[in-house]
Design a protein around this motif. Sequence first.
Motif, PDB file in Angstrom:
ATOM      1  N   GLU A 137       0.731  -1.244   0.084  1.00  0.00           N
ATOM      2  CA  GLU A 137      -0.045   0.132   0.135  1.00  0.00           C
ATOM      3  C   GLU A 137       0.702   1.120  -0.124  1.00  0.00           C
ATOM      4  OE1 GLU A 137      -3.207   0.501   2.694  1.00  0.00           O
ATOM      5  OE2 GLU A 137      -4.248  -1.564   2.277  1.00  0.00           O
ATOM      6  N   CYS A 140       2.726   1.769  -3.486  1.00  0.00           N
ATOM      7  CA  CYS A 140       1.865   1.978  -4.677  1.00  0.00           C
ATOM      8  C   CYS A 140       1.277   3.147  -4.413  1.00  0.00           C
ATOM      9  CB  CYS A 140       0.797   0.649  -4.962  1.00  0.00           C
ATOM     10  SG  CYS A 140       1.880  -0.707  -5.452  1.00  0.00           S
ATOM     11  N   GLU A 156       1.247  -0.808 -12.773  1.00  0.00           N
ATOM     12  CA  GLU A 156      -0.188  -0.591 -12.410  1.00  0.00           C
ATOM     13  C   GLU A 156      -1.109  -1.909 -12.154  1.00  0.00           C
ATOM     14  OE1 GLU A 156      -2.062   1.762 -15.448  1.00  0.00           O
ATOM     15  OE2 GLU A 156      -1.000   3.701 -14.897  1.00  0.00           O
ATOM     16  N   THR A 157      -0.656  -2.943 -13.051  1.00  0.00           N
ATOM     17  CA  THR A 157      -1.387  -4.294 -12.691  1.00  0.00           C
ATOM     18  C   THR A 157      -1.235  -4.768 -11.369  1.00  0.00           C
ATOM     19  OG1 THR A 157      -1.293  -4.713 -14.814  1.00  0.00           O
ATOM     20  CG2 THR A 157      -1.708  -6.586 -13.355  1.00  0.00           C
ATOM     21  N   SER A 158       0.027  -4.889 -10.786  1.00  0.00           N
ATOM     22  CA  SER A 158       0.534  -5.287  -9.399  1.00  0.00           C
ATOM     23  C   SER A 158       0.087  -4.266  -8.324  1.00  0.00           C
ATOM     24  CB  SER A 158       1.882  -5.273  -9.448  1.00  0.00           C
ATOM     25  OG  SER A 158       2.483  -6.558 -10.176  1.00  0.00           O
ATOM     26  N   CYS A 159      -0.077  -3.130  -8.676  1.00  0.00           N
ATOM     27  CA  CYS A 159      -0.464  -2.090  -7.471  1.00  0.00           C
ATOM     28  C   CYS A 159      -1.961  -2.151  -7.476  1.00  0.00           C
ATOM     29  CB  CYS A 159      -0.042  -0.462  -8.067  1.00  0.00           C
ATOM     30  SG  CYS A 159       1.715  -0.300  -7.498  1.00  0.00           S
ATOM     31  N   ALA A 160      -2.738  -2.366  -8.370  1.00  0.00           N
ATOM     32  CA  ALA A 160      -4.075  -2.717  -8.513  1.00  0.00           C
ATOM     33  C   ALA A 160      -4.668  -3.814  -7.612  1.00  0.00           C
ATOM     34  CB  ALA A 160      -4.705  -2.730  -9.797  1.00  0.00           C
ATOM     35  N   VAL A 161      -3.682  -4.587  -7.383  1.00  0.00           N
ATOM     36  CA  VAL A 161      -4.197  -5.840  -6.324  1.00  0.00           C
ATOM     37  C   VAL A 161      -4.102  -5.417  -4.901  1.00  0.00           C
ATOM     38  CG1 VAL A 161      -3.525  -7.980  -5.708  1.00  0.00           C
ATOM     39  CG2 VAL A 161      -3.494  -7.548  -8.143  1.00  0.00           C
ATOM     40  N   ARG A 163      -3.406  -2.266  -3.866  1.00  0.00           N
ATOM     41  CA  ARG A 163      -4.069  -1.014  -3.299  1.00  0.00           C
ATOM     42  C   ARG A 163      -5.321  -0.708  -4.234  1.00  0.00           C
ATOM     43  NH1 ARG A 163      -1.962   3.644  -0.219  1.00  0.00           N
ATOM     44  NH2 ARG A 163      -3.269   5.452  -0.864  1.00  0.00           N
ATOM     45  N   PRO A 164      -6.309  -1.474  -4.263  1.00  0.00           N
ATOM     46  CA  PRO A 164      -7.499  -1.138  -5.023  1.00  0.00           C
ATOM     47  C   PRO A 164      -8.231   0.193  -4.945  1.00  0.00           C
ATOM     48  CG  PRO A 164      -7.955  -2.638  -3.375  1.00  0.00           C
ATOM     49  CD  PRO A 164      -6.606  -2.698  -3.248  1.00  0.00           C
ATOM     50  N   SER A 165      -7.841   0.984  -3.639  1.00  0.00           N
ATOM     51  CA  SER A 165      -8.379   2.065  -3.698  1.00  0.00           C
ATOM     52  C   SER A 165      -7.833   3.231  -4.185  1.00  0.00           C
ATOM     53  CB  SER A 165      -8.150   2.668  -1.999  1.00  0.00           C
ATOM     54  OG  SER A 165      -6.736   2.642  -1.620  1.00  0.00           O
ATOM     55  N   TYR A 167      -3.750   4.017  -6.835  1.00  0.00           N
ATOM     56  CA  TYR A 167      -2.332   3.989  -6.797  1.00  0.00           C
ATOM     57  C   TYR A 167      -1.612   5.035  -7.928  1.00  0.00           C
ATOM     58  CZ  TYR A 167      -4.167   1.099 -10.540  1.00  0.00           C
ATOM     59  OH  TYR A 167      -4.948   0.520 -11.475  1.00  0.00           O
TER      60      TYR A 167
END
Length: 640
Positions: A137, A140, A156-161, A163-165, A167
Amino acid sequence: MRSPSSTGRLHYLHWCFLPLAMIFWLTGCLVGDDDENRPHSDPDSAGQADLSVDLPSELAPDQVEDPVVGPLCDGACEASLYTECTCAPDDPCGWQGDGICDVPYCSEITSTYYQDSADCQTGPVCDGQCGLGQYTECTCGPDDPCGWSSDGYCDETSCAVVRPSGYFADPADCEVQEGTCNGECDTGQYTECTCGADDPCGWAGNGTCDQQACNGVSTGTHFDDSADCSTTTQDTYVVTAVRDDLDNTDMDLMATGLRNLGMTQTAQNTNVSTSALTGYLSQELTVLYHTGHGESGEVLTSNGSIHYNQVTINVHHTVFATCLTLARSWAQAFGDTAQTILGYTDVSYDYTDDEVAEDFLDELGRGKGYMEAWYLANDSQWWLSDRWAGYVREGSSIVEYSARRNNYPTASTKQLDPTLRQVGRSGRLWIAESLLSDRRRFEPAQQVVADPQAIPAGQLMPGGWSLLTAGPITPDQAVNLAETFADSQFGGPDPDAMLADVIPVISRTESGEETTVGYMVRYARMLDGLPIRGNRTADHLILLVGPQGVVAWSRYWPALDVAPALTADAGTILSVGEAISLAADRISMSVKGEIQLLDARPVYGTRGPNASSFDLVPAYELIDHAGGAVVIDARTGLPL
């Protein structure tokens, strides 16, 4: 996880296990009592041996002695283990200023530790997670605290997992340019659009022959590429990957290394589709290297997969750096010009593929053939020495060289020369030094409890053994019969089941003549891409299949109650080396013969249906030199 900038005392490395299949050896007899005249499963014919370790219940925890491994912090300095002693404020191991930031690890173990400011210049930022390349969290965060935006790596793909709120934006690294054919030209995909007659991507005359690939995807007229498709002796290569959770550095290393060997790159596709990869494989290239995920007999792509029996390969030398892809035979995939297909019969690892790629290139540079170079690059690593494989055209035959067949591409036989240490009071247990110093920790994402009401079930069909007679049955036919039976009895193999292995059942006469009379089809259970394993009865579906169908089966598949793992639990997980050190004495006193532990892998551990606790626990499966295994709790080091 991003690729760390340095190696050394890494607290956690990404374990590549998605997707994955493992053999589950069922304790006890599958069907009937022992009878020397009955057919039996021949482990040697499958390249596997079963080492069952019975752990006496009378061995209590207080019988385990602390192993003596050395003078400094009881050997933890030499083993590079993070402990309260090695992290003490006086830096007893002298690790300050050695190029590795130790603060993130020591801070998890003790509240007082030495300062490592020279190595932890990124330390204050996200507690050192930036330097370790960990997606969290913090790293990202929308303000991009690590400065990862526009660094050539799409985050972006890994950060979306994690930190979905929200990034940080990484458009320069992640966005596919909305251009001709919706960006398919830029990613090198062969489609109806990119192969159009008007050559929308401008690929004609670019040095890559696209004709065969376009023939496979375009039903209409495609552009004329005769300038590139004329006969040439130039060595060419293509490297491909998929945008997933794995690090693709090995692809870049391979591209650079092949170029240094004098080859010409004709394409690099970092998110290859099924049609694009099929197209590349159909071309007469010198080398194609693909890295990513795989399954048994399959290569996964960005939008599907390629099966061993659904493609024709004309590339001279194909390397699939993917899990399990060569678990099934690729001999039938050879086109007229294919020479070798290389890969793995079991799980491969994201954290070792860079070294394998470099060693493979080094061996090619020394003049080794592709098969021998692949063998040497993998056999030097204990994590991979039992799963490398390759198919080679030799005259009119396609020959499998692999660890599972004990068929090596050199004149000499395989020589095992690990650095082993004798441990335990019995004097019968030897453990590879690399395992004792292994600092990786299994950090589970789930808490899991099995249904305590589930019990193993099995059945021998009436007259079952008489159906196991020599007949025309192949491994593929056995799998089809097993799946048809499972559909009728259980509604099919469960969604979390993975085909683990298909083992021949051999009948031997008194004269020694051997005949295959059936197959044992084994399904393993997966959770978060990891197998569920144990020393007693683990989750399994095993079917004994003859020419007439399934003649016996055994199944234990309890319902699972899954919840997110507690963050606080992470600190209770032992590293591989720590867990093995604690387990060593108990294991050594539980076996009669000598045992050599050479490998370890993370699993979810089960105590089986008769246990007092039905929690699935983070565990390590320790692999013996003969292919057997024992499972230990990653929290306590105790055998399950």
